[in-house]
Design an enzyme around this catalytic site. Structure first.
Site, PDB file in Angstrom:
ATOM      1  N   SER A 305      13.348  31.826  -1.396  1.00  0.00           N
ATOM      2  CA  SER A 305      13.657  31.012  -2.572  1.00  0.00           C
ATOM      3  C   SER A 305      14.283  31.880  -3.667  1.00  0.00           C
ATOM      4  CB  SER A 305      12.375  30.343  -3.074  1.00  0.00           C
ATOM      5  OG  SER A 305      12.586  29.799  -4.344  1.00  0.00           O
ATOM      6  N   TRP A 308      17.733  32.632  -2.633  1.00  0.00           N
ATOM      7  CA  TRP A 308      18.544  31.407  -2.689  1.00  0.00           C
ATOM      8  C   TRP A 308      19.066  31.192  -4.112  1.00  0.00           C
ATOM      9  CZ3 TRP A 308      18.095  26.994  -5.660  1.00  0.00           C
ATOM     10  CH2 TRP A 308      18.930  25.942  -5.312  1.00  0.00           C
ATOM     11  N   HIS A 309      18.221  31.519  -5.093  1.00  0.00           N
ATOM     12  CA  HIS A 309      18.641  31.291  -6.477  1.00  0.00           C
ATOM     13  C   HIS A 309      19.838  32.156  -6.838  1.00  0.00           C
ATOM     14  CE1 HIS A 309      14.932  29.024  -7.032  1.00  0.00           C
ATOM     15  NE2 HIS A 309      15.518  28.517  -8.099  1.00  0.00           N
ATOM     16  N   ARG A 310      19.820  33.391  -6.435  1.00  0.00           N
ATOM     17  CA  ARG A 310      20.993  34.233  -6.679  1.00  0.00           C
ATOM     18  C   ARG A 310      20.932  35.460  -5.774  1.00  0.00           C
ATOM     19  NH1 ARG A 310      23.349  36.258 -12.455  1.00  0.00           N
ATOM     20  NH2 ARG A 310      23.734  34.059 -12.814  1.00  0.00           N
ATOM     21  N   PHE A 481      23.854  28.605  -9.277  1.00  0.00           N
ATOM     22  CA  PHE A 481      23.194  28.848  -8.000  1.00  0.00           C
ATOM     23  C   PHE A 481      23.877  28.069  -6.901  1.00  0.00           C
ATOM     24  CE2 PHE A 481      19.529  29.152 -11.106  1.00  0.00           C
ATOM     25  CZ  PHE A 481      19.785  30.481 -11.339  1.00  0.00           C
TER      26      PHE A 481
END
Lengths: 481, 366
Positions: A305, A308-310, A481
């Protein structure tokens, strides 16, 4: 295309008029065209990448329907690898190669969101929970529906494809609810989130210029800003969906009302956390295969996670830190419950609820310092550590009112800020609490008022946006994102 | 219990389109409010007619016009050309970068500075032609020869092009066109313009809705002097270099933001520049080229960038052209060559009046 420009509102009005005036069999084609146009506005490559993901997921879905056994499993793996490969190429190329690459520099609007939707679709078809979609038009629309294209909510095939399959007549009440949701979302985003951003940004850009209390205040305000920013965006996206007769997923359920850190994550960015739960956590064993497996699955979910955000190591550490806090929260819950039971009159009391909420908010805000520092260009782990270290320094500023006021001014916190943010916060809390009591959301509660009160509230929100919204500079935090 | 709407199930509901129209009509007052504030306060003078005329009346009457808000510089200059009682001895043509050239600095009390915001070659040609048509041809023109004079990407869609179009036809050169700005109509219902209007009211500078005549040489507010030169408001002109850096007037604008989009130099604009200068000389007008200095910080950025370095090299062309045609050339893009530092600039591109006076005097000295 920014959601705050006249161009976007003209685009929305045009698509909406065409959508309801055209024959119903053209509705999906019109929405698809609008989605592609919306993507093209972010760069022609965005359309190319989106179409490639659509083609891969559609073909793999049809193949999964026909194949059986190991071939089916292999196709699922290949389809997922192709989809994630494209995401890796465009989002993580720089991180993986350690240098700026041409592909990595292309900002592909919404790729993180629709890739997860496509992977989820393949997993659902493989499991047999949804049938493979035969209509390419409907499937393309599922991934490119423009209200959710840029930042979700991350929709599920089982919920969206049947809606795109049904004809949609104009429904005034649903339309009005959609526009009310949008108005509420713009209020949250432009007035509250962006207003808080004025106070937060100077501190995170130059923490050395501020003392501990300002760093603490900025960290707390950033949590609120992020929530209002993203939940505001979600309201706008869901509102737009309702305008077109499509119900999108809810993304937030009053996360700061949660009594535990784990529960907060169950209410925060729900479409993402539920995606990770269904397609990563449970397949990894979830909580059914012992504590060690549960801990490993939890850490895997939070680490993924974070990434995934950056694409950045700070975001990986942010994910890991949240995972650790989550596990600590889960593992210590029974002991904490026993301890609370020993204090007379504490367990189940208001004090316990208040303490739990304050504690959860504090831990959440501390974790999100990494997130916010990581957003600064060129931020390093040293910058994050600097912020954490200095949370506890310079508290003597509280004894020097002149310096304190100067720091607050540097954070744009003055009389005007306090006045309009105070009024806006009162309006926000009043509506949200009334909505919770009525068992609905803010738009539902507003729509249920008598006409005069409803119009007065609409005017109040519109005037607050017009007078105090940060309209010239708005951009959603989650767009990147 | 919260009160909610009650509906009589027996009562017929109005048709959908009636409900839609009724709902939309409810918001008409809000739109009217926005439009009314935008038109009434009008911080950029987009809607108010006559503002530029009033400012020009003051200036042409020999007084300084203070308390200025943004205005249509082109309209102001056209009004000035018409209202000035006599031909100016010296006419300054160019963009805001030449607006610090005053009558005192150039040593001609009859100088009039006709620089306009983001003025391009087309503005300069049109304004000269206007003065000539009105029988007010100046004896001398100080023509700004900027690094972007031939850059077609820097042509402004607000430009005054009437005289230029006729000039292009007469000289058989291509007319360089830009789409006229429709900004005015976009701003009528613009929420951001509405906020600018509120901020303008809040700042107190909106207290005077018209320019005020004054004899002060430098005012607290933005001001056009009687010689057409511009005095920025006290806040803008009194910042130190460090404060300007902090406020982003130099650094936050990246090189493209400061220099504008870059295209290859246009041979058409270059030819028109040469034809224009030769036409002025043929008219008997003396021409001086002004090479306005660039903030050393920005100059270094440009010099390090291949595209803009080419633009900086234009200085050599202008100097050669001046020599070839017997023109004077004042200034240099390289501020250090003039003995100027970052402290001598209001921002990335605009040299202060005091520094302009210094380098002008040094160049004029024997």
């Amino acid at each position: 295309m920014s959601l705050f420009t006249g161009r976007f509102f003209a685009f929305l009005a045009l698509v909406c008029a065409a959508y309801y005036l055209a024959p119903r069999r053209w509705q999906n084609a019109l929405l698809l065209l609008a989605g592609l146009a919306y993507a093209a506005a972010a760069g022609p490559w965005t359309v190319g990448v989106l179409c490639a993901q659509i083609a891969v997921a559609y073909a793999a879905g049809r193949g999964l329907e026909r194949l059986a056994g190991r071939a089916r499993k292999a196709l699922l793996a290949a389809g997922t690898a192709l989809l994630l490969g494209e995401l890796l190429t465009f989002k993580y190329a720089d991180l993986l190669t350690g240098r700026a690459t041409a592909l990595g520099q292309l900002a592909v609007l919404g790729i993180s969101f629709y890739t997860l939707m496509a992977v989820g679709y393949l997993a659902d078809v493989y499991r047999g929970t949804v049938p493979a979609e035969h209509s390419l038009l409907r499937f393309a629309l599922f991934l490119s529906f423009f209200p959710q294209l840029s930042s979700g909510p991350i929709g599920r095939a089982g919920e969206l494809l049947p809606q795109f399959g049904a004809p949609r007549a104009f429904d005034y009440d649903r339309f009005a609810r959609g526009t009310t949701n949008m108005l509420w979302g713009y209020f949250k985003k432009c007035v509250l989130a962006d207003g808080l951003g004025l106070a937060v940004d100077p501190v995170f850009h130059e923490p050395a210029a501020f003392s501990g209390p300002a760093l603490v205040l900025a960290a707390a305000l950033f949590s609120l800003q992020l929530y209002l920013d993203f939940s505001g965006y979600t309201d706008i996206a869901r509102g737009m969906g309702q305008v077109f007769g499509i119900e999108l997923r809810q993304n937030f359920a009053h996360p700061f009302g949660a009594h535990s850190f784990a529960a907060l994550w169950g209410r925060w960015h729900m479409s993402l956390s539920q995606w990770f739960r269904d397609y990563v956590y449970i397949p990894l064993g979830g909580s059914r295969r012992g504590t060690v497996r549960m801990c490993a699955a939890t850490m895997a979910v939070f680490a993924l996670s974070g990434l995934w955000h950056r694409a950045g190591w700070i975001f990986l550490w942010w994910g890991v830190l949240n995972g650790v806090c989550n596990l600590l929260d889960k593992c210590t819950a029974p002991a904490r419950a026993r301890l609370a039971a020993r204090v007379p009159g504490y367990a189940g009391s208001r004090w316990q609820v208040l303490w739990q909420r304050v504690w959860v908010f504090t831990v959440f805000s501390l974790c999100f310092i990494l997130f916010r520092v990581g957003e600064n260009a060129g931020a390093t782990a040293a910058d994050c550590l600097y912020y954490y270290r200095h949370l506890f320094t310079g508290w003597d500023v509280l004894l020097a009112p002149g310096r304190l006021v100067a720091q607050l001014r540097a954070m744009s916190i003055g009389r005007k800020f306090l006045a309009y943010m105070g009024v806006s916060a009162l309006v926000y809390n009043g509506v949200e609490h009334a909505a919770i009591r009525a068992g609905t959301d803010a738009a539902g509660w507003l729509r249920a008022r008598r006409p005069a009160a409803r119009v007065a509230l609409y005017y109040l929100l519109a005037l607050l946006i017009l007078c105090f919204g940060q309209l010239g500079t708005s951009s959603f935090i989650y767009f990147q994102f | 219990m919260p009160r909610t709407t009650t509906q009589n199930p027996a009562a017929p509901r109005p048709r959908t389109w009636v409900r839609l129209v009724r709902a939309a009509a409810l918001f008409v007052p809000l739109a009217v409010l926005v439009a009314a504030v935008n038109v009434t306060v009008d911080p950029a003078s987009l809607f108010q007619r006559g503002y530029e005329y009033r400012a020009a009346q003051i200036v042409a009457g020999g007084q300084n016009a203070a308390h200025l808000k943004n205005m249509d510089d082109r309209a102001f200059q056209q009004n000035c050309a018409a209202l000035l009682p006599a031909a100016p001895g010296t006419l300054v043509l160019g963009s805001s970068r030449c607006l610090q050239v005053t009558a005192r600095i150039a040593g001609d009390p009859t100088l009039f500075n006709a620089g306009v915001t983001n003025g391009d070659l087309r503005d300069s040609i049109s304004l000269y032609m206007l003065y000539r048509e009105l029988g007010k041809r100046p004896r001398r023109v100080i023509l700004m020869a900027d690094y972007c004079t031939f850059n077609p990407a820097k042509l402004d869609n607000r430009a005054y092009t009437e005289g230029y179009a006729a000039f292009a036809r007469r000289t058989g050169t291509q007319e360089m066109r830009t789409t006229p700005s429709r900004e005015k109509w976009y701003q009528l219902f613009s929420p951001t313009y509405f906020q600018s209007a509120l901020a303008y009211l809040e700042s107190g500078t909106g207290a005077a809705s018209a320019p005020l005549p004054t004899d002060e040489y430098e005012a607290e507010t933005d001001m056009r002097r009687a010689d057409g030169s511009y005095s920025y408001n006290l806040g803008f002109r009194s910042q130190t270099a460090a404060q300007r850096m902090e406020n982003g007037w130099v650094t936050a604008w990246n090189i493209e933001g400061n220099m504008g989009a870059y295209d290859e130099d246009s041979p058409v604009l270059r030819a028109q520049f040469e034809l224009f200068v030769r036409e002025m000389l043929a008219d008997g007008t003396e021409v001086t080229l002004l090479l306005p200095p660039i903030n050393p910080y920005m100059y270094d950025l440009m010099a390090a960038d291949g595209r803009y370095a080419k633009q900086l090299a234009l200085e050599g062309y202008f100097r050669a052209f001046a020599q070839e045609n017997g023109l004077a050339a004042v200034g240099s893009y390289d501020a250090r060559a003039l003995g100027l530092t970052e402290d001598d600039f209001y921002d990335a591109l605009h040299c202060s009046m005091e520094a302009t006076a210094r380098y002008w005097a040094a160049e004029a000295a024997p």
